[in-house]
Design a protein around this motif. Sequence first.
Motif, PDB file in Angstrom:
ATOM      1  N   UNK A 132       0.822  -1.212   0.000  1.00 46.76           N
ATOM      2  CA  UNK A 132       0.000   0.000   0.000  1.00 46.76           C
ATOM      3  C   UNK A 132       0.854   1.260   0.000  1.00 46.76           C
ATOM      4  N   UNK A 133       2.004   1.220   0.685  1.00 50.02           N
ATOM      5  CA  UNK A 133       2.894   2.378   0.705  1.00 50.02           C
ATOM      6  C   UNK A 133       3.518   2.606  -0.673  1.00 50.02           C
ATOM      7  N   UNK A 134       3.859   1.514  -1.360  1.00 54.40           N
ATOM      8  CA  UNK A 134       4.452   1.637  -2.694  1.00 54.40           C
ATOM      9  C   UNK A 134       3.441   2.216  -3.678  1.00 54.40           C
ATOM     10  N   UNK A 135       2.162   1.940  -3.451  1.00 52.42           N
ATOM     11  CA  UNK A 135       1.108   2.442  -4.336  1.00 52.42           C
ATOM     12  C   UNK A 135       0.828   3.924  -4.136  1.00 52.42           C
ATOM     13  N   UNK A 136       1.362   4.516  -3.092  1.00 54.52           N
ATOM     14  CA  UNK A 136       0.992   5.881  -2.734  1.00 54.52           C
ATOM     15  C   UNK A 136       1.643   6.921  -3.646  1.00 54.52           C
ATOM     16  N   UNK A 137       1.005   8.069  -3.739  1.00 55.42           N
ATOM     17  CA  UNK A 137       1.550   9.176  -4.538  1.00 55.42           C
ATOM     18  C   UNK A 137       2.885   9.673  -3.969  1.00 55.42           C
ATOM     19  N   UNK A 138       3.050   9.845  -2.637  1.00 54.29           N
ATOM     20  CA  UNK A 138       4.352  10.270  -2.123  1.00 54.29           C
ATOM     21  C   UNK A 138       5.490   9.339  -2.545  1.00 54.29           C
ATOM     22  N   UNK A 139       5.236   8.033  -2.546  1.00 54.07           N
ATOM     23  CA  UNK A 139       6.273   7.102  -2.987  1.00 54.07           C
ATOM     24  C   UNK A 139       6.600   7.346  -4.459  1.00 54.07           C
ATOM     25  N   UNK A 140       5.556   7.610  -5.273  1.00 55.68           N
ATOM     26  CA  UNK A 140       5.778   7.889  -6.687  1.00 55.68           C
ATOM     27  C   UNK A 140       6.602   9.144  -6.904  1.00 55.68           C
ATOM     28  N   UNK A 141       6.339  10.164  -6.101  1.00 60.39           N
ATOM     29  CA  UNK A 141       7.118  11.404  -6.199  1.00 60.39           C
ATOM     30  C   UNK A 141       8.580  11.134  -5.872  1.00 60.39           C
ATOM     31  N   UNK A 142       8.804  10.292  -4.864  1.00 62.39           N
ATOM     32  CA  UNK A 142      10.163   9.975  -4.435  1.00 62.39           C
ATOM     33  C   UNK A 142      10.968   9.315  -5.560  1.00 62.39           C
ATOM     34  N   UNK A 143      10.347   8.374  -6.288  1.00 62.02           N
ATOM     35  CA  UNK A 143      11.088   7.610  -7.304  1.00 62.02           C
ATOM     36  C   UNK A 143      10.958   8.207  -8.703  1.00 62.02           C
ATOM     37  N   UNK A 144      10.118   9.223  -8.872  1.00 63.31           N
ATOM     38  CA  UNK A 144       9.825   9.752 -10.209  1.00 63.31           C
ATOM     39  C   UNK A 144      11.066  10.210 -10.980  1.00 63.31           C
ATOM     40  N   UNK A 145      12.075  10.819 -10.335  1.00 64.22           N
ATOM     41  CA  UNK A 145      13.230  11.285 -11.106  1.00 64.22           C
ATOM     42  C   UNK A 145      14.033  10.163 -11.767  1.00 64.22           C
ATOM     43  N   UNK A 146      13.856   8.931 -11.315  1.00 61.32           N
ATOM     44  CA  UNK A 146      14.609   7.801 -11.869  1.00 61.32           C
ATOM     45  C   UNK A 146      13.686   7.009 -12.788  1.00 61.32           C
ATOM     46  N   UNK A 147      13.914   7.026 -14.102  1.00 63.55           N
ATOM     47  CA  UNK A 147      12.969   6.389 -15.040  1.00 63.55           C
ATOM     48  C   UNK A 147      12.589   4.955 -14.693  1.00 63.55           C
ATOM     49  N   UNK A 148      13.519   4.046 -14.353  1.00 62.44           N
ATOM     50  CA  UNK A 148      13.086   2.686 -14.013  1.00 62.44           C
ATOM     51  C   UNK A 148      12.160   2.651 -12.806  1.00 62.44           C
ATOM     52  N   UNK A 149      12.461   3.460 -11.796  1.00 63.21           N
ATOM     53  CA  UNK A 149      11.604   3.525 -10.624  1.00 63.21           C
ATOM     54  C   UNK A 149      10.242   4.107 -10.953  1.00 63.21           C
ATOM     55  N   UNK A 150      10.233   5.113 -11.813  1.00 63.96           N
ATOM     56  CA  UNK A 150       8.988   5.754 -12.222  1.00 63.96           C
ATOM     57  C   UNK A 150       8.055   4.758 -12.909  1.00 63.96           C
ATOM     58  N   UNK A 151       8.601   3.978 -13.844  1.00 61.10           N
ATOM     59  CA  UNK A 151       7.750   3.043 -14.590  1.00 61.10           C
ATOM     60  C   UNK A 151       7.318   1.867 -13.722  1.00 61.10           C
ATOM     61  N   UNK A 152       8.187   1.406 -12.827  1.00 62.99           N
ATOM     62  CA  UNK A 152       7.782   0.338 -11.912  1.00 62.99           C
ATOM     63  C   UNK A 152       6.646   0.823 -11.017  1.00 62.99           C
ATOM     64  N   UNK A 153       6.737   2.073 -10.542  1.00 61.98           N
ATOM     65  CA  UNK A 153       5.668   2.636  -9.712  1.00 61.98           C
ATOM     66  C   UNK A 153       4.369   2.753 -10.495  1.00 61.98           C
ATOM     67  N   UNK A 154       4.473   3.119 -11.773  1.00 64.35           N
ATOM     68  CA  UNK A 154       3.267   3.216 -12.603  1.00 64.35           C
ATOM     69  C   UNK A 154       2.580   1.860 -12.742  1.00 64.35           C
ATOM     70  N   UNK A 155       3.367   0.782 -12.807  1.00 61.46           N
ATOM     71  CA  UNK A 155       2.770  -0.549 -12.845  1.00 61.46           C
ATOM     72  C   UNK A 155       2.015  -0.815 -11.546  1.00 61.46           C
ATOM     73  N   UNK A 156       2.631  -0.464 -10.417  1.00 61.93           N
ATOM     74  CA  UNK A 156       1.985  -0.687  -9.122  1.00 61.93           C
ATOM     75  C   UNK A 156       0.715   0.147  -9.006  1.00 61.93           C
ATOM     76  N   UNK A 157       0.741   1.371  -9.505  1.00 65.84           N
ATOM     77  CA  UNK A 157      -0.473   2.193  -9.498  1.00 65.84           C
ATOM     78  C   UNK A 157      -1.541   1.575 -10.398  1.00 65.84           C
ATOM     79  N   UNK A 158      -1.102   0.963 -11.497  1.00 67.17           N
ATOM     80  CA  UNK A 158      -2.041   0.278 -12.389  1.00 67.17           C
ATOM     81  C   UNK A 158      -2.687  -0.900 -11.680  1.00 67.17           C
ATOM     82  N   UNK A 159      -1.899  -1.596 -10.852  1.00 69.27           N
ATOM     83  CA  UNK A 159      -2.451  -2.694 -10.056  1.00 69.27           C
ATOM     84  C   UNK A 159      -3.569  -2.162  -9.167  1.00 69.27           C
ATOM     85  N   UNK A 160      -3.303  -1.028  -8.504  1.00 65.44           N
ATOM     86  CA  UNK A 160      -4.315  -0.438  -7.611  1.00 65.44           C
ATOM     87  C   UNK A 160      -5.590  -0.094  -8.367  1.00 65.44           C
ATOM     88  N   UNK A 161      -5.445   0.567  -9.516  1.00 60.17           N
ATOM     89  CA  UNK A 161      -6.630   0.940 -10.302  1.00 60.17           C
ATOM     90  C   UNK A 161      -7.382  -0.291 -10.778  1.00 60.17           C
TER      91      UNK A 161
END
Length: 207
Positions: free
Chosen positions: A106-135
């Motif tokens: 649930x923490x990985x799915x959060x927007x703050x976590x996404x902001x934290x990893x957003x500057x790093x492209x691999x982290x950004x896309x992995x987070x987008x997958x996790x957000x897709x799981x949530x949706x």
Amino acid sequence: LKVIGAGLGRTGTKSLYEAMRILGLGPCHHMLTLAGDTPRCIAFERAYAGEPTDWHSLMDGFYSTVGNPTADFVPDLVEAYPEALVILSVRDSAEAWWASVSETIRHVMSVPFGILVFPVPPGRHAWRVVRSVRRHWLKTYELDELGPEVYTRHNAMIRRIIPPEKLLEFNVKQGWEPLCEFLDVPIPDVPFPHANEREEMKRNLRV
């Protein structure tokens, strides 16, 4: 694919991932295998968006799968691999599953976590997958917010669409015997792996 893991994340999937490797059914697809693999992350983002997916191409090189994101695409995977066996990894209860998810995924799915990893492209896309799981969970299981109902409704769907002779409901507490019997493989002479316990994952998330 020879084995499709239908259980959601936090149902012992990391242990099952290690078990597949020990049994010679690796490489096994797990959320961790997406880390740093931006093209595959993008492919899963598109699959969650409903775009046509060539599963044979996307899963090329893997003999088994566990956990999300593939657990969200079991109907597609069994259509692409009709001979594959399906393992539904389970917890003791929906409430136990949700308690574990609440402290980890649930923490990985959060927007703050996404902001934290957003500057790093691999982290950004992995987070987008996790957000897709949530949706996907919210939409597929008709929920206003995530909760233990995700687990209950997902498992009910798997039981409905998979023939009993091709489905094993498996709690990692059961160890090797039911798993090896279902897969028709010898029991290894090593202990059943128990990986990614909750406290370990929480430590990794803090890092």
